[in-house]
Design a protein around this motif. Structure first.
Motif, PDB file in Angstrom:
ATOM      1  N   LEU A  56       9.952  11.540   2.415  1.00  0.00           N
ATOM      2  CA  LEU A  56      10.949  10.470   2.473  1.00  0.00           C
ATOM      3  C   LEU A  56      10.499   9.357   3.431  1.00  0.00           C
ATOM      4  N   THR A  57       9.912   9.747   4.561  1.00  0.00           N
ATOM      5  CA  THR A  57       9.433   8.758   5.533  1.00  0.00           C
ATOM      6  C   THR A  57       8.334   7.894   4.929  1.00  0.00           C
ATOM      7  N   HIS A  58       7.363   8.548   4.282  1.00  0.00           N
ATOM      8  CA  HIS A  58       6.274   7.795   3.659  1.00  0.00           C
ATOM      9  C   HIS A  58       6.797   6.881   2.554  1.00  0.00           C
ATOM     10  N   TYR A  59       7.749   7.378   1.797  1.00  0.00           N
ATOM     11  CA  TYR A  59       8.313   6.558   0.714  1.00  0.00           C
ATOM     12  C   TYR A  59       8.988   5.315   1.286  1.00  0.00           C
ATOM     13  N   LEU A  60       9.834   5.513   2.273  1.00  0.00           N
ATOM     14  CA  LEU A  60      10.574   4.380   2.843  1.00  0.00           C
ATOM     15  C   LEU A  60       9.666   3.424   3.611  1.00  0.00           C
ATOM     16  N   ASN A  61       8.497   3.875   3.995  1.00  0.00           N
ATOM     17  CA  ASN A  61       7.542   2.991   4.670  1.00  0.00           C
ATOM     18  C   ASN A  61       6.643   2.234   3.704  1.00  0.00           C
ATOM     19  N   THR A  62       6.603   2.659   2.448  1.00  0.00           N
ATOM     20  CA  THR A  62       5.668   2.039   1.492  1.00  0.00           C
ATOM     21  C   THR A  62       6.346   1.276   0.367  1.00  0.00           C
ATOM     22  N   VAL A  63       7.605   1.570   0.096  1.00  0.00           N
ATOM     23  CA  VAL A  63       8.268   0.986  -1.071  1.00  0.00           C
ATOM     24  C   VAL A  63       8.477  -0.522  -0.894  1.00  0.00           C
ATOM     25  N   SER A  64       8.348  -1.257  -1.980  1.00  0.00           N
ATOM     26  CA  SER A  64       8.509  -2.707  -1.951  1.00  0.00           C
ATOM     27  C   SER A  64       9.972  -3.106  -2.060  1.00  0.00           C
ATOM     28  N   PHE A  65      10.358  -4.081  -1.228  1.00  0.00           N
ATOM     29  CA  PHE A  65      11.692  -4.671  -1.309  1.00  0.00           C
ATOM     30  C   PHE A  65      11.617  -6.116  -1.810  1.00  0.00           C
ATOM     31  N   GLY A  66      10.481  -6.467  -2.432  1.00  0.00           N
ATOM     32  CA  GLY A  66      10.311  -7.811  -2.957  1.00  0.00           C
ATOM     33  C   GLY A  66       9.891  -8.798  -1.883  1.00  0.00           C
ATOM     34  N   ASP A  67       9.539 -10.009  -2.303  1.00  0.00           N
ATOM     35  CA  ASP A  67       9.136 -11.074  -1.374  1.00  0.00           C
ATOM     36  C   ASP A  67       8.009 -10.636  -0.440  1.00  0.00           C
ATOM     37  N   ASN A  68       7.099  -9.812  -0.949  1.00  0.00           N
ATOM     38  CA  ASN A  68       5.961  -9.317  -0.170  1.00  0.00           C
ATOM     39  C   ASN A  68       6.409  -8.543   1.067  1.00  0.00           C
ATOM     40  N   THR A  69       7.579  -7.902   0.971  1.00  0.00           N
ATOM     41  CA  THR A  69       8.123  -7.102   2.062  1.00  0.00           C
ATOM     42  C   THR A  69       8.082  -5.632   1.670  1.00  0.00           C
ATOM     43  N   PHE A  70       7.479  -4.815   2.523  1.00  0.00           N
ATOM     44  CA  PHE A  70       7.317  -3.398   2.220  1.00  0.00           C
ATOM     45  C   PHE A  70       7.896  -2.564   3.356  1.00  0.00           C
ATOM     46  N   GLY A  71       8.654  -1.544   2.987  1.00  0.00           N
ATOM     47  CA  GLY A  71       9.186  -0.628   3.973  1.00  0.00           C
ATOM     48  C   GLY A  71      10.561  -1.002   4.466  1.00  0.00           C
ATOM     49  N   ILE A  72      11.324   0.007   4.837  1.00  0.00           N
ATOM     50  CA  ILE A  72      12.716  -0.169   5.235  1.00  0.00           C
ATOM     51  C   ILE A  72      12.835  -0.975   6.530  1.00  0.00           C
ATOM     52  N   GLU A  73      11.860  -0.842   7.447  1.00  0.00           N
ATOM     53  CA  GLU A  73      11.939  -1.571   8.710  1.00  0.00           C
ATOM     54  C   GLU A  73      11.803  -3.075   8.485  1.00  0.00           C
ATOM     55  N   SER A  74      10.798  -3.480   7.721  1.00  0.00           N
ATOM     56  CA  SER A  74      10.599  -4.906   7.448  1.00  0.00           C
ATOM     57  C   SER A  74      11.761  -5.487   6.655  1.00  0.00           C
ATOM     58  N   ALA A  75      12.277  -4.696   5.694  1.00  0.00           N
ATOM     59  CA  ALA A  75      13.410  -5.165   4.887  1.00  0.00           C
ATOM     60  C   ALA A  75      14.655  -5.335   5.746  1.00  0.00           C
ATOM     61  N   SER A  76      14.868  -4.395   6.656  1.00  0.00           N
ATOM     62  CA  SER A  76      16.026  -4.475   7.539  1.00  0.00           C
ATOM     63  C   SER A  76      15.953  -5.705   8.439  1.00  0.00           C
ATOM     64  N   LEU A  77      14.755  -5.976   8.974  1.00  0.00           N
ATOM     65  CA  LEU A  77      14.575  -7.158   9.822  1.00  0.00           C
ATOM     66  C   LEU A  77      14.756  -8.442   9.025  1.00  0.00           C
ATOM     67  N   LYS A  78      14.278  -8.440   7.790  1.00  0.00           N
ATOM     68  CA  LYS A  78      14.356  -9.656   6.985  1.00  0.00           C
ATOM     69  C   LYS A  78      15.785  -9.965   6.558  1.00  0.00           C
ATOM     70  N   PHE A  79      16.498  -8.968   6.047  1.00  0.00           N
ATOM     71  CA  PHE A  79      17.817  -9.236   5.467  1.00  0.00           C
ATOM     72  C   PHE A  79      18.967  -9.164   6.478  1.00  0.00           C
ATOM     73  N   PHE A  80      18.810  -8.332   7.529  1.00  0.00           N
ATOM     74  CA  PHE A  80      19.922  -8.158   8.460  1.00  0.00           C
ATOM     75  C   PHE A  80      19.541  -8.426   9.918  1.00  0.00           C
ATOM     76  N   ASN A  81      18.266  -8.812  10.152  1.00  0.00           N
ATOM     77  CA  ASN A  81      17.802  -9.130  11.498  1.00  0.00           C
ATOM     78  C   ASN A  81      18.103  -8.008  12.489  1.00  0.00           C
ATOM     79  N   LYS A  82      17.863  -6.777  12.053  1.00  0.00           N
ATOM     80  CA  LYS A  82      18.047  -5.626  12.927  1.00  0.00           C
ATOM     81  C   LYS A  82      17.057  -4.536  12.531  1.00  0.00           C
ATOM     82  N   ARG A  83      16.816  -3.630  13.434  1.00  0.00           N
ATOM     83  CA  ARG A  83      15.953  -2.499  13.155  1.00  0.00           C
ATOM     84  C   ARG A  83      16.640  -1.542  12.181  1.00  0.00           C
TER      85      ARG A  83
END
Length: 752
Positions: free
Chosen positions: A172-199
């Motif tokens: 699950l950790t590897h999946y959430l770190n590698t999956v694409s959220f679009g806009d050249n954004t990969f992983g739950i951490e980057s997506a969280s920072l991009k859409f909600f400006n939080k970790r």
């Protein structure tokens, strides 16, 4: 023998066909397993895969302001992923995740019967999260339909091996770190920072459901682009969580009523806070990476997940940019109004065509061997495009030619604030708009510095023994051995009868006096002093440097002025404090670069500081007190170059050096009048508005409430004289203010 007993040839043929199909299918599967269709990674390779990680840029107060990446990804540990993120993912993507071993045969059967035989597209897919992880790690290279079966089977084999190597939590950790959220954004951490400006660890349940809901279609369910579709998908995720007893029905109902509220942050080179600063950091990092590589320590700033901790102060930069936008928008309006219909961007065809021919788009056509007429014809072809001004972006029908003319009229700026003791950069503004003006006026641009060079002249004079209460005639002189050069002042005719003390001459930026001070001091002595104070640009060996005809970098000038606050020692502005690797292990720290010896005495330093205080309290920068009501301890110097091409203001406070330049990209266009283009009007307000904002925040009291040390009594005594002496009656009687005095400029022997 069994087939011979079957009398029906059709049935016998059918059985043979099915058997042959099964054999062929098995052979096909085995051929994939054996690598005929491409190698399948073994367990050793799967257990040792490495993420490509974005490197992160932080301010001194640990705010993330930018990233360098090929893929925007910031992997995190399992412990940093909230349980509700995992629950949302399993509920909507793979309900039996904890029951299967990588391949969900029950789901495959459902797909085979419903999707394939019954053509029911609502039955969903059969891929498990483990299979999707396999696809994330080894993306499909060929999108042809003929290769789908091969890819699917490959992913099954990889998924099975992944399940043997990793625990469910690790998958699950590897999946959430590698999956694409679009806009050249990969992983739950980057997506969280991009859409909600939080970790990710701070995501709420409904925010987690929003992000997980995007995975089915990262564009179609993007909450920024399609908020209603995203809301519907989020609520479906919440429903799935409730159906799987991962949240209560009551909680699901309460969460469904909450709207999606984004705090979207695009870590894009053109957008966000401090884009010019981030670009300079990128250049510094590339240089550092190259130097490390030569020493055998390879570091890739785009893939290694480095953490770059800079000197920039987030709040100060935010307020500096706000002050810049407010001032420059107003100044631009005044600038265009001052020219009216006679503006060079409207009437000077020769200049316009010169600028067009220097543009990148013109050169691109020129490289295609088109002649000038063909290029101009192409450049004047109109199309729908967006043009930006201080009111925002507007979609218009215009040509590339129109676009070049539109942007050639814009005033630009450079602004920098540093810690004078270390050179640490606190704010950095390289221009008005990074998207349209990439040229950085802090680090790349050299411009004439005008009267901001004068303190160097006066410093050299004091060091050669000239007393601060020496009086100098303001009378204009024509220097016959300098091609009849005749520097003048902007004051009234009565100045010809006045004699200024050094303090009064500097604070009121009297040109005629400054040239005479340089003449008495010696050109060589002034140039040597400039170098000792941190000027690294080669200066022209001409007396006109007294009035700032030399061209310097803005950050160079900031380091020079730091000497007056740093015991006479120059500093070199620096941007990066330290760099760590992805595990936060320190790779390097950067020490401030300061001169080892003072450029001048403590006595000279105190005198110069008092002179520049007078510039603010009663001289050319007095509007800081009168118009902006600033009561802080401030010294400074304004500057304006010939034909009002460049406007400067340098501000010194006990804890900060702030330098501002304003002008146009093209040197051939200046301000229409000195009243508009002088440093006190065009550059000073940016500092003033910035300082007003700093004063409103007690957390910056260490800067705003700092005080200069009182000068020694000896300094006060040395400067205790009348600021101006007027020529006597008979001298005035026999002096014609309209007639310039002619003589040769007297060079000292050391000047050559």
């Amino acid at each position: 023998m069994l087939l011979k007993r079957i009398k029906s040839p059709i049935l016998r043929y059918s059985i043979l066909s099915i058997a042959a199909g099964i054999v062929l299918l098995l052979l096909f599967i085995l051929s994939i397993y054996w690598g005929t269709w491409g190698k399948i990674p073994n367990k050793e390779e799967l257990s040792d895969f490495q993420y490509q990680r974005a490197s992160e840029v932080y301010t001194i107060d640990s705010v993330l302001i930018g990233k360098f990446y090929l893929y925007d990804r910031q992997p995190i540990a399992f412990e940093s992923i909230p349980q509700h993120v995992l629950d949302a993912l399993v509920a909507i993507e793979d309900e039996r995740f904890y029951e299967h071993s990588g391949i969900d045969y029950q789901s495959l059967g459902r797909v085979a019967i419903k999707t394939v035989l019954m053509q029911d597209q609502s039955s969903g897919g059969g891929s498990t999260l483990t299979q999707q992880l396999a696809k994330n790690l080894y993306p499909r290279r060929d999108r042809k339909v003929s290769n789908i079966a091969v890819d699917k089977i490959k992913e099954m084999f990889i998924a099975s091996r992944l399940e043997d190597i990793f625990s469910k939590d690790e998958i699950l950790t590897h999946y959430l770190n590698t999956v694409s959220f679009g806009d050249n954004t990969f992983g739950i951490e980057s997506a969280s920072l991009k859409f909600f400006n939080k970790r990710a660890q701070d995501l709420t349940v409904e925010e987690a459901a929003t992000l997980v809901g995007m995975l089915k279609a990262t564009y179609g369910y993007n909450p920024r682009i399609f908020p209603e579709k995203s809301l519907s998908r989020r609520n479906l995720v919440l429903l799935s969580m409730a159906n799987n007893d991962l949240i209560s029905v009551e909680k699901k109902d309460s969460l469904i009523d909450i709207p999606i509220t984004l705090d979207y942050r695009e870590y894009d080179n053109n957008d966000g806070l401090a884009p010019y600063f981030r670009e300079e950091v990128r250049k510094k990092m590339q240089k550092w990476s190259l130097e490390q590589g030569e020493e055998g320590n390879e570091h890739n700033i785009y893939t290694d997940g480095l953490k770059i901790y800079t000197t920039l102060d987030y709040n100060m930069q935010f307020w500096a940019e706000a002050a810049m936008r407010e001032h420059m928008a107003s100044l631009q309006e005044q600038f265009e109004k001052s020219y009216g219909k006679n503006a060079p961007w409207l009437s000077n065809t020769k200049l316009i065509n010169k600028i067009v021919r220097a543009s990148s788009v013109y050169k691109k056509f020129k490289a295609q061997n088109l002649n000038d007429a063909q290029i101009m014809d192409s450049l004047k072809t109109k199309r729908t495009m967006a043009l930006t001004d201080w009111e925002g972006e507007k979609t218009v029908e215009a040509s590339s030619y129109d676009s070049i003319v539109h942007y050639m009229k814009f005033l630009n700026t450079g602004s920098l604030a540093i810690d004078p003791q270390t050179g640490a950069v606190k704010t950095w503004i390289g221009g008005v708009d990074f998207e349209h003006f990439k040229y950085d006026h802090v680090a790349q641009s050299k411009r004439q510095v005008g009267s901001t060079f004068k303190p160097i002249v006066y410093t050299a004079a004091l060091e050669t023994g000239i007393a601060p209460c020496t009086y100098w005639s303001a009378e204009e002189v024509e220097y016959e051995n300098l091609k009849n050069w005749s520097p003048g002042n902007s004051g009234d005719e009565d100045e010809a009868y006045l004699n200024y003390s050094m303090e009064q001459a500097l604070s009121n930026s009297v040109n005629t006096v400054t040239v005479k001070v340089l003449e008495k001091t010696g050109l060589t002595n002034v140039i040597t002093m400039a170098k000792n104070m941190g000027v690294f640009t080669e200066l022209p060996e001409e007396p006109s440097i007294a009035l700032g005809t030399g061209e310097l970098y803005l950050n160079e000038l900031a380091g020079v002025y730091a000497t007056y606050l740093n015991d006479g020692k120059a500093v070199l502005p620096y941007l990066i404090e330290r760099i760590t690797d992805k595990k936060d292990s320190l790779l390097t720290e950067f020490e401030p670069k300061r001169a080892k010896t003072p450029a001048f005495s403590e006595k000279t330093r105190q005198i110069m500081l008092e002179m520049m205080k007078s510039t603010v309290n009663m001289g050319t920068a007095s509007r800081l007190r009168t118009s902006y009501k600033l009561k802080n301890d401030i010294a400074g110097k304004t500057g304006t170059t010939q034909n009002n091409k460049d406007a400067w203001f340098v501000a010194l406070t006990p804890k900060m050096v702030h330098v501002t330049w304003v002008g146009l990209e093209n040197h051939e266009i200046g301000f229409r009048s000195t009243a508009l283009g002088q440093g006190a009007n065009a550059a000073l307000p940016m500092f003033a508005k910035f300082m007003q904002e700093l004063n409103r925040h007690p957390s910056y009291d260490t800067i705003t409430k700092a005080h200069f040390k009182k000068p020694n009594p000896e300094i006060i005594r040395l400067m205790d004289c009348d600021p101006v002496k007027r020529d006597g009656f008979f001298k005035r009687l026999f002096t014609n203010p309209d007639k310039k005095k002619k003589r040769e400029f007297r060079r000292k022997d050391s000047d050559g």
